[in-house]
Write an enzyme that holds these catalytic residues in place. Structure first.
Site, PDB file in Angstrom:
ATOM      1  NE  ARG A  21      -4.288  -1.389   0.222  1.00 47.37           N
ATOM      2  CZ  ARG A  21      -5.376  -1.116   0.947  1.00 47.37           C
ATOM      3  NH1 ARG A  21      -5.448  -0.009   1.633  1.00 47.37           N
ATOM      4  NH2 ARG A  21      -6.382  -1.946   0.950  1.00 47.37           N
ATOM      5  NE  ARG A  25      -7.033   5.999   2.242  1.00 44.01           N
ATOM      6  CZ  ARG A  25      -7.913   5.138   2.767  1.00 44.01           C
ATOM      7  NH1 ARG A  25      -9.159   5.498   2.953  1.00 44.01           N
ATOM      8  NH2 ARG A  25      -7.540   3.934   3.129  1.00 44.01           N
ATOM      9  NE  ARG A  34      -9.554   9.585  -2.939  1.00 42.80           N
ATOM     10  CZ  ARG A  34     -10.165   9.241  -1.830  1.00 42.80           C
ATOM     11  NH1 ARG A  34     -10.212   7.984  -1.476  1.00 42.80           N
ATOM     12  NH2 ARG A  34     -10.705  10.147  -1.052  1.00 42.80           N
ATOM     13  CG  ASP A  71      -8.957  -2.718  -4.425  1.00 42.79           C
ATOM     14  OD1 ASP A  71      -8.352  -2.095  -3.541  1.00 42.79           O
ATOM     15  OD2 ASP A  71      -9.760  -3.643  -4.175  1.00 42.79           O
ATOM     16  CE1 TYR A 147     -13.213  -6.826   1.540  1.00 43.72           C
ATOM     17  CE2 TYR A 147     -11.494  -8.354   0.848  1.00 43.72           C
ATOM     18  CZ  TYR A 147     -11.908  -7.276   1.611  1.00 43.72           C
ATOM     19  OH  TYR A 147     -11.027  -6.643   2.447  1.00 43.72           O
TER      20      TYR A 147
END
Ligand code: CP3
Length: 340
Positions: A21, A25, A34, A71, A147
């Site tokens: 990662r 952010r 973004r 992703d 998921y």
């Protein structure tokens, strides 16, 4: 490439480092792109923008490898499952997979619809310095299945685990369908230019040992062996998170084992370092403090040595508000302390 050499346990000038990662952010440069894209999925589907954020950590932190910005959930998305990312809630599938009909409705060839990922790979490989590697990735079939069946993140995995114990045949049908898609997807990533691939099994720890090997590990190794058979020069990295208790039973043809922060690296070394290169495993939260970072690095480098057999990484992903300065410090420190 230093990173690729290290994956094959060859001599390198220092121990390479990248961070799971590493694009995200905590980087103001990421937030800028973004915000321009509007939302996360639009960013993933825009090759120019996705390439830009893939390259950011290499330029800003001087890590030895870039990881494709995308992703793991683009596979279920392109199998036809509607996906949204909710603030504070993470990913949500409103119509989870629970029945044979749901399973049959999933499109079998999502790799055909993932052209935006291959386009991103080509753009990145074009711009990335020759000595830096580009890592492609996929979610492990088990983690993707969690998921798809739970409809999002979960604390108990009650729906999918209930299926394991009550309808194992259905579960294996689902796992096989996802596995075939992951194989085709990773082959296309390799053919588009990635230099290594990592399979993330973030929720491996949800399963007891016997079920982990039956429903998760066997499928991951099947994918790894399929790739090694066709592209032996491309390193395959497996990252099953939270299975430190099962290390005595790890087998299969792959190159690098990703050690999570909850598994003592000396234990992974004892069980696996004669057969696999180890990647990891500093606790990501240490990055809030420079002293804690130094202490973490020193301990890992002491255990693994400044020699072939180790790739430095965090033991899971970066957190969204880590100080960039400390991440830069980590990279310098690892390069410095492991110089041969
Ligand atoms: O590592 C990288 O820098 C490459 C990009 C990458 C992302 N996700 C970007 C992302 C990678 C390799 C992933 C993998 C991924 N995605 C995993 C496996 C790794 C892990 O962390 O265990 C998982 C489980 C996912 C699913 C996922 N995607 C979740 C649970 C979330 C929400 C998490 C959160 O913190 O909000 C995402 C969204 C996501 N994927 C973000 C990023 C940068 C945050 C999106 C944003 O708000 O900009």
């Amino acid at each position: 490439m230093i990173f690729v050499d290290a994956c094959f346990k060859k001599e390198t000038p220092y121990t390479p480092i990248w961070m799971m990662r590493q694009a995200g952010r905590y980087l103001p440069e990421y937030m800028e792109v973004r915000n321009k894209a509007g939302d996360f999925l639009t960013l993933c589907k825009n090759p120019e923008m996705a390439a830009e954020v893939t390259l950011q950590p290499v330029e800003i932190l001087n890590v030895d490898a870039a990881i494709l910005f995308s992703d793991i959930l683009v596979i279920p998305l392109e199998m036809g499952m509607e996906l949204r990312f909710e603030k504070g809630e993470g990913p949500v599938f409103d119509k989870p997979i629970r029945t044979k009909e749901d399973l049959n409705a999933l499109y079998e060839y999502p790799e055909e619809r993932l052209g935006y990922v291959y386009e991103t790979i080509k753009l990145v490989r074009d711009k990335l310095p020759k000595e830096k590697a580009l890592i492609g990735f996929s979610g492990a079939p088990w983690t993707l299945a969690t998921y798809m069946v739970e409809g999002g993140g979960s604390k108990t995995y009650a729906n999918i685990k209930k299926l394991i114990y009550t309808d194992p045949e259905f579960m294996h049908d689902l796992m096989r369908k996802i596995t075939e898609a992951v194989k085709a997807y990773l082959i296309k990533q390799i053919e588009s230019g990635v230099n290594a691939v990592q399979i993330f099994d973030s929720w491996a720890s949800a399963l007891e040992k016997e079920k982990f090997f039956e429903f998760s590990w066997d499928y991951m190794v099947d994918i790894a062996e399929f790739l090694k058979e066709r592209y032996p020069h491309i390193p395959v990295i497996l990252f099953p998170k939270g299975i430190g208790g099962y290390l005595d039973s790890i087998y299969g043809r792959f190159d690098v084992f990703g050690v999570d922060w909850g598994t003592p690296i000396e234990l992974a070394k004892k069980h696996l370092s004669d057969r696999y290169v180890l990647q990891g495993n500093m606790e990501p939260t240490r990055l809030y403090s420079k002293e804690a970072t130094r202490e973490g690095v020193e301990k890992i480098v002491q255990t693994m040595g400044a020699k072939p057999g180790h790739i430095f990484n965090l033991g899971h992903g970066m957190l969204p508000d880590l100080p960039v300065e400390n991440a830069k410090y980590l990279v310098e420190l690892v390069h410095d302390l492991t110089k041969r």
